[in-house]
Write a protein that holds these residues in place. Sequence first.
Motif, PDB file in Angstrom:
ATOM      1  N   SER A  30       6.930 -23.120  12.828  1.00 25.78           N
ATOM      2  CA  SER A  30       8.116 -23.886  13.219  1.00 25.78           C
ATOM      3  C   SER A  30       8.946 -23.163  14.276  1.00 25.78           C
ATOM      4  N   GLY A  31       8.679 -21.867  14.475  1.00 27.36           N
ATOM      5  CA  GLY A  31       9.403 -21.098  15.481  1.00 27.36           C
ATOM      6  C   GLY A  31      10.747 -20.584  15.023  1.00 27.36           C
ATOM      7  N   CYS A  32      11.020 -20.683  13.731  1.00 30.51           N
ATOM      8  CA  CYS A  32      12.325 -20.222  13.230  1.00 30.51           C
ATOM      9  C   CYS A  32      12.293 -18.723  12.961  1.00 30.51           C
ATOM     10  N   LEU A  33      12.704 -18.293  11.796  1.00 34.80           N
ATOM     11  CA  LEU A  33      12.810 -16.872  11.489  1.00 34.80           C
ATOM     12  C   LEU A  33      11.490 -16.151  11.721  1.00 34.80           C
ATOM     13  N   CYS A  34      11.542 -15.059  12.454  1.00 37.51           N
ATOM     14  CA  CYS A  34      10.373 -14.228  12.753  1.00 37.51           C
ATOM     15  C   CYS A  34       9.601 -13.919  11.467  1.00 37.51           C
ATOM     16  N   GLY A  35       8.298 -14.112  11.516  1.00 41.74           N
ATOM     17  CA  GLY A  35       7.454 -13.859  10.352  1.00 41.74           C
ATOM     18  C   GLY A  35       7.499 -12.415   9.895  1.00 41.74           C
ATOM     19  N   ALA A  36       7.576 -11.479  10.826  1.00 36.01           N
ATOM     20  CA  ALA A  36       7.646 -10.069  10.434  1.00 36.01           C
ATOM     21  C   ALA A  36       8.923  -9.802   9.642  1.00 36.01           C
ATOM     22  N   VAL A  37      10.030 -10.414  10.049  1.00 35.44           N
ATOM     23  CA  VAL A  37      11.289 -10.247   9.328  1.00 35.44           C
ATOM     24  C   VAL A  37      11.196 -10.911   7.951  1.00 35.44           C
ATOM     25  N   SER A  38      10.601 -12.090   7.882  1.00 34.92           N
ATOM     26  CA  SER A  38      10.406 -12.755   6.582  1.00 34.92           C
ATOM     27  C   SER A  38       9.547 -11.896   5.662  1.00 34.92           C
ATOM     28  N   GLY A  39       8.426 -11.416   6.198  1.00 32.88           N
ATOM     29  CA  GLY A  39       7.550 -10.548   5.411  1.00 32.88           C
ATOM     30  C   GLY A  39       8.248  -9.261   5.031  1.00 32.88           C
ATOM     31  N   GLY A  40       9.081  -8.744   5.927  1.00 31.34           N
ATOM     32  CA  GLY A  40       9.837  -7.536   5.629  1.00 31.34           C
ATOM     33  C   GLY A  40      10.812  -7.731   4.486  1.00 31.34           C
ATOM     34  N   SER A  41      11.454  -8.876   4.456  1.00 39.97           N
ATOM     35  CA  SER A  41      12.367  -9.169   3.349  1.00 39.97           C
ATOM     36  C   SER A  41      11.596  -9.276   2.037  1.00 39.97           C
ATOM     37  N   MET A  42      10.412  -9.874   2.099  1.00 40.74           N
ATOM     38  CA  MET A  42       9.562  -9.923   0.902  1.00 40.74           C
ATOM     39  C   MET A  42       9.176  -8.517   0.468  1.00 40.74           C
ATOM     40  N   GLU A 102       0.837  -1.203   0.000  1.00 43.51           N
ATOM     41  CA  GLU A 102       0.000   0.000   0.000  1.00 43.51           C
ATOM     42  C   GLU A 102       0.876   1.258   0.000  1.00 43.51           C
ATOM     43  N   PHE A 103       1.906   1.274   0.827  1.00 47.20           N
ATOM     44  CA  PHE A 103       2.815   2.411   0.948  1.00 47.20           C
ATOM     45  C   PHE A 103       3.476   2.732  -0.398  1.00 47.20           C
ATOM     46  N   LEU A 104       3.809   1.692  -1.151  1.00 49.46           N
ATOM     47  CA  LEU A 104       4.453   1.864  -2.450  1.00 49.46           C
ATOM     48  C   LEU A 104       3.463   2.210  -3.559  1.00 49.46           C
ATOM     49  N   GLY A 105       2.190   2.312  -3.222  1.00 53.20           N
ATOM     50  CA  GLY A 105       1.189   2.641  -4.234  1.00 53.20           C
ATOM     51  C   GLY A 105       0.631   1.431  -4.959  1.00 53.20           C
ATOM     52  N   ALA A 135      10.516  -3.405  -3.772  1.00 52.35           N
ATOM     53  CA  ALA A 135      11.268  -2.244  -4.239  1.00 52.35           C
ATOM     54  C   ALA A 135      12.559  -2.629  -4.950  1.00 52.35           C
ATOM     55  N   TYR A 136      13.191  -3.699  -4.497  1.00 57.36           N
ATOM     56  CA  TYR A 136      14.527  -4.019  -4.993  1.00 57.36           C
ATOM     57  C   TYR A 136      14.629  -5.374  -5.701  1.00 57.36           C
ATOM     58  N   GLY A 137      13.547  -6.085  -5.799  1.00 50.05           N
ATOM     59  CA  GLY A 137      13.574  -7.420  -6.410  1.00 50.05           C
ATOM     60  C   GLY A 137      13.739  -7.358  -7.921  1.00 50.05           C
ATOM     61  N   ARG A 138      13.855  -8.518  -8.502  1.00 47.35           N
ATOM     62  CA  ARG A 138      14.076  -8.602  -9.943  1.00 47.35           C
ATOM     63  C   ARG A 138      13.136  -9.614 -10.583  1.00 47.35           C
ATOM     64  N   LYS A 139      13.037  -9.511 -11.876  1.00 46.18           N
ATOM     65  CA  LYS A 139      12.289 -10.470 -12.685  1.00 46.18           C
ATOM     66  C   LYS A 139      13.290 -11.380 -13.389  1.00 46.18           C
ATOM     67  N   HIS A 140      12.793 -12.466 -13.927  1.00 45.14           N
ATOM     68  CA  HIS A 140      13.639 -13.404 -14.666  1.00 45.14           C
ATOM     69  C   HIS A 140      14.409 -12.661 -15.753  1.00 45.14           C
ATOM     70  N   GLY A 141      15.695 -12.894 -15.796  1.00 50.04           N
ATOM     71  CA  GLY A 141      16.548 -12.282 -16.806  1.00 50.04           C
ATOM     72  C   GLY A 141      17.168 -10.967 -16.394  1.00 50.04           C
ATOM     73  N   GLU A 142      16.728 -10.404 -15.283  1.00 45.43           N
ATOM     74  CA  GLU A 142      17.306  -9.148 -14.812  1.00 45.43           C
ATOM     75  C   GLU A 142      18.468  -9.427 -13.870  1.00 45.43           C
ATOM     76  N   ALA A 143      19.390  -8.479 -13.799  1.00 41.45           N
ATOM     77  CA  ALA A 143      20.495  -8.576 -12.847  1.00 41.45           C
ATOM     78  C   ALA A 143      19.963  -8.295 -11.445  1.00 41.45           C
ATOM     79  N   MET A 144      20.618  -8.854 -10.456  1.00 41.23           N
ATOM     80  CA  MET A 144      20.241  -8.596  -9.073  1.00 41.23           C
ATOM     81  C   MET A 144      20.511  -7.127  -8.761  1.00 41.23           C
TER      82      MET A 144
END
Length: 157
Positions: free
Chosen positions: A59-71, A35-38, A76-85
């Motif tokens: 499972s109690g492993c990586l915090c869900g908020a941190v996982s969702g935050g990385s997503m 939403e913030f990104l429009g 903003a910074y992810g890529r599509k197939h064929g793009e450079a990282m």
Amino acid sequence: MEKNKRIEAVRKEAEGYFQRGEFFCSEAVVHTINEFLGRPFQEDVVKLASAFPIGLGKSGCLCGAVSGGSMALGMAYGRKHGEAMNEKMFPVSAALHDHIKEIYKSTCCRVLVKGYEFTSPERKAHCVQITGEVAAWIAEKLLEDPDVSEKIEAAQA
């Protein structure tokens, strides 16, 4: 709107979704940042975050908020197939991890909630706070990035 007010609005929005039971931690962060990104992604992008709550599917492993935050950072910074990282992706994701670890001493869900009865309002309040912190931190970093903040301004105009 002033930068700090925008960041706090993002924090409160993410916290509210979780507090009201509309979303779990990872979903609240992904939905709020989309939403913030429009809304660069359809609303159902939140479905991709549904496996992460309670430390990766309870499972109690990586915090869900941190996982969702990385997503959310991938929005903003992810890529599509064929793009450079994007050179910003890994450092900003690692910085999110380090930020949460610095504040809460861990990013592991079972460690973060140790000492709380899982169904208690205190545990939920703690997790709501972490969710808000993740969303606010991401909003701040995105607003500090001229390339992304331009897009945010255009989307919110």
